[in-house]
Design a protein around this motif. Structure first.
Motif, PDB file in Angstrom:
ATOM      1  N   VAL A  12     -10.868  32.060  56.796  1.00  9.77           N
ATOM      2  CA  VAL A  12      -9.683  32.309  55.961  1.00  9.77           C
ATOM      3  C   VAL A  12      -8.464  31.856  56.753  1.00  9.77           C
ATOM      4  O   VAL A  12      -8.348  32.160  57.946  1.00  9.77           O
ATOM      5  CB  VAL A  12      -9.544  33.812  55.607  1.00  9.77           C
ATOM      6  N   ARG A  13      -7.569  31.124  56.109  1.00  6.49           N
ATOM      7  CA  ARG A  13      -6.308  30.755  56.763  1.00  6.49           C
ATOM      8  C   ARG A  13      -5.143  30.935  55.790  1.00  6.49           C
ATOM      9  O   ARG A  13      -5.307  30.811  54.579  1.00  6.49           O
ATOM     10  CB  ARG A  13      -6.356  29.318  57.295  1.00  6.49           C
ATOM     11  N   ARG A  14      -3.989  31.218  56.327  1.00  7.24           N
ATOM     12  CA  ARG A  14      -2.815  31.477  55.504  1.00  7.24           C
ATOM     13  C   ARG A  14      -2.404  30.242  54.711  1.00  7.24           C
ATOM     14  O   ARG A  14      -2.542  29.115  55.168  1.00  7.24           O
ATOM     15  CB  ARG A  14      -1.649  31.928  56.378  1.00  7.24           C
ATOM     16  N   HIS A  15      -1.846  30.523  53.530  1.00  9.63           N
ATOM     17  CA  HIS A  15      -1.324  29.435  52.695  1.00  9.63           C
ATOM     18  C   HIS A  15      -0.133  29.984  51.914  1.00  9.63           C
ATOM     19  O   HIS A  15      -0.281  30.879  51.088  1.00  9.63           O
ATOM     20  CB  HIS A  15      -2.404  28.929  51.733  1.00  9.63           C
ATOM     21  N   SER A  18       2.000  34.298  50.373  1.00 15.58           N
ATOM     22  CA  SER A  18       1.094  35.415  50.091  1.00 15.58           C
ATOM     23  C   SER A  18      -0.364  35.018  49.911  1.00 15.58           C
ATOM     24  O   SER A  18      -1.233  35.881  49.828  1.00 15.58           O
ATOM     25  CB  SER A  18       1.551  36.158  48.826  1.00 15.58           C
ATOM     26  N   GLY A  19      -0.640  33.732  49.862  1.00 12.27           N
ATOM     27  CA  GLY A  19      -2.003  33.288  49.600  1.00 12.27           C
ATOM     28  C   GLY A  19      -2.773  32.927  50.858  1.00 12.27           C
ATOM     29  O   GLY A  19      -2.236  32.890  51.966  1.00 12.27           O
ATOM     30  N   VAL A  20      -4.060  32.672  50.676  1.00 13.88           N
ATOM     31  CA  VAL A  20      -4.909  32.179  51.759  1.00 13.88           C
ATOM     32  C   VAL A  20      -5.833  31.101  51.191  1.00 13.88           C
ATOM     33  O   VAL A  20      -6.097  31.066  49.978  1.00 13.88           O
ATOM     34  CB  VAL A  20      -5.769  33.295  52.404  1.00 13.88           C
ATOM     35  N   LEU A  44      -6.970  43.016  49.434  1.00 18.67           N
ATOM     36  CA  LEU A  44      -8.035  42.038  49.673  1.00 18.67           C
ATOM     37  C   LEU A  44      -8.411  41.903  51.147  1.00 18.67           C
ATOM     38  O   LEU A  44      -9.322  41.150  51.480  1.00 18.67           O
ATOM     39  CB  LEU A  44      -7.614  40.668  49.131  1.00 18.67           C
ATOM     40  N   ALA A  45      -7.732  42.631  52.017  1.00 18.54           N
ATOM     41  CA  ALA A  45      -7.951  42.459  53.462  1.00 18.54           C
ATOM     42  C   ALA A  45      -9.400  42.696  53.858  1.00 18.54           C
ATOM     43  O   ALA A  45      -9.991  41.933  54.642  1.00 18.54           O
ATOM     44  CB  ALA A  45      -7.031  43.390  54.248  1.00 18.54           C
ATOM     45  N   ARG A  77     -19.385  43.422  56.103  1.00 14.10           N
ATOM     46  CA  ARG A  77     -20.035  43.594  57.398  1.00 14.10           C
ATOM     47  C   ARG A  77     -19.066  44.000  58.502  1.00 14.10           C
ATOM     48  O   ARG A  77     -19.485  44.232  59.629  1.00 14.10           O
ATOM     49  CB  ARG A  77     -20.738  42.290  57.817  1.00 14.10           C
ATOM     50  N   ALA A  78     -17.769  44.052  58.206  1.00 13.50           N
ATOM     51  CA  ALA A  78     -16.776  44.266  59.262  1.00 13.50           C
ATOM     52  C   ALA A  78     -17.051  45.534  60.046  1.00 13.50           C
ATOM     53  O   ALA A  78     -16.977  45.550  61.282  1.00 13.50           O
ATOM     54  CB  ALA A  78     -15.374  44.295  58.652  1.00 13.50           C
ATOM     55  N   ALA A  79     -17.364  46.630  59.363  1.00 17.65           N
ATOM     56  CA  ALA A  79     -17.597  47.911  60.055  1.00 17.65           C
ATOM     57  C   ALA A  79     -18.801  47.825  60.986  1.00 17.65           C
ATOM     58  O   ALA A  79     -18.793  48.404  62.080  1.00 17.65           O
ATOM     59  CB  ALA A  79     -17.793  49.022  59.028  1.00 17.65           C
ATOM     60  N   GLU A  80     -19.852  47.088  60.564  1.00 17.67           N
ATOM     61  CA  GLU A  80     -21.043  46.927  61.401  1.00 17.67           C
ATOM     62  C   GLU A  80     -20.729  46.077  62.624  1.00 17.67           C
ATOM     63  O   GLU A  80     -21.124  46.402  63.757  1.00 17.67           O
ATOM     64  CB  GLU A  80     -22.171  46.254  60.617  1.00 17.67           C
ATOM     65  N   LEU A  81     -20.023  44.967  62.404  1.00 17.20           N
ATOM     66  CA  LEU A  81     -19.807  44.001  63.467  1.00 17.20           C
ATOM     67  C   LEU A  81     -18.840  44.512  64.526  1.00 17.20           C
ATOM     68  O   LEU A  81     -18.994  44.207  65.716  1.00 17.20           O
ATOM     69  CB  LEU A  81     -19.288  42.685  62.879  1.00 17.20           C
ATOM     70  N   ILE A  82     -17.843  45.271  64.108  1.00 13.76           N
ATOM     71  CA  ILE A  82     -16.812  45.702  65.059  1.00 13.76           C
ATOM     72  C   ILE A  82     -17.376  46.653  66.107  1.00 13.76           C
ATOM     73  O   ILE A  82     -16.815  46.803  67.196  1.00 13.76           O
ATOM     74  CB  ILE A  82     -15.637  46.349  64.304  1.00 13.76           C
ATOM     75  N   THR A  83     -18.501  47.289  65.811  1.00 13.49           N
ATOM     76  CA  THR A  83     -19.105  48.230  66.765  1.00 13.49           C
ATOM     77  C   THR A  83     -20.205  47.594  67.613  1.00 13.49           C
ATOM     78  O   THR A  83     -20.803  48.260  68.454  1.00 13.49           O
ATOM     79  CB  THR A  83     -19.699  49.441  66.019  1.00 13.49           C
TER      80      THR A  83
END
Length: 234
Positions: A12-15, A18-20, A44-45, A77-83
């Motif tokens: 994901v990259r900024r555009h 407010s968009g990406v 959407l984060a 998967r963010a919660a799984e990966l961050i740990t």
């Protein structure tokens, strides 16, 4: 024009304000990009995290336009990966490797391997096989089936750094200092030791550097070496 499909989000990259621009691997369609309006919102984060499985709807007036994505989270998967640092680094590396693929060119085998890698316990042998498959699908596949010098298919122990072809133990003996070690698990069944994993990932790095990173003037992924250290520990 419009299509809908399940995808692995890989970037994901900024555009604009407010968009990406979201980048995803879609079964049957390959690496696809699209604008997500309001993609920088807090709403959407959690959805727009690389490694997530999402449902995409792409719309554009013409097929060759960038188009817009409507996106729905299927598996976060963010919660799984961050740990789990190993899984986090592995997910980041896999996503960076998938960036190398041509846009809108299906690579379903690599997509399946990528999802398996991210979903399961970090596995250095599986990562090495994934990088071999990546080289193959980019057009730089190694030939590990038979000896380049003699044609034999047994006791293959090295790889030519120039041709990417396997070399048998007997044929390699006079040139061992110029050849790359070939861990047996890459061409035959068997377990991989930590030394085997490091040698295999050194092998794939050589050809990624030779054919991809240097050719495109890009740096190797920064997480790769720390990840190799983690995966090859006893």
């Amino acid at each position: 024009m419009e299509w809908t499909g399940e995808a692995l989000l890989i970037g994901v990259r900024r555009h604009g304000e407010s968009g990406v621009i979201a980048e995803a691997m879609v079964a049957g369609r390959g690496r696809c990009l699209g604008l997500v309006r309001g993609g920088r919102s807090t709403r959407l984060a959690a959805t727009l995290q690389p490694g997530n499985i999402v449902q995409l709807t792409w719309r554009a007036r013409l097929e060759d336009h960038l188009g817009t994505f409507t996106i729905e989270l299927l598996r976060g998967r963010a919660a799984e990966l961050i740990t789990d640092r190993k899984r986090l680094y592995l997910s980041q590396l896999v996503c960076e490797h998938l960036h190398l693929l041509p846009e809108r060119d299906p690579h379903d085998r690599l997509l399946g391997m990528a999802i398996d890698l991210i979903d399961h316990a970090p596995d250095g042998a599986a990562l090495a096989r994934f990088e071999l498959a990546l080289l193959d699908e980019l057009g730089f596949g190694l030939d590990l089936e038979s000896c380049a010098a003699t044609g034999v298919t047994e006791d293959l122990t090295h790889v030519s750094p120039k041709s990417g072809r396997a070399v048998s133990r007997a044929a390699a003996e006079p040139y061992k200092d110029r050849l790359l070690p070939l861990p047996s698990f890459l061409h035959a069944r068997g377990n991989a030791s930590p030394d085997d994993i490091r040698a295999a990932l050194h092998l794939t790095a050589h050809f990624l550097r030779q054919h991809v990173w240097q050719a495109r003037d890009v740096d190797p992924p920064t997480v790769r070496e720390p990840l190799i250290d983690m995966l090859s520990k006893v």
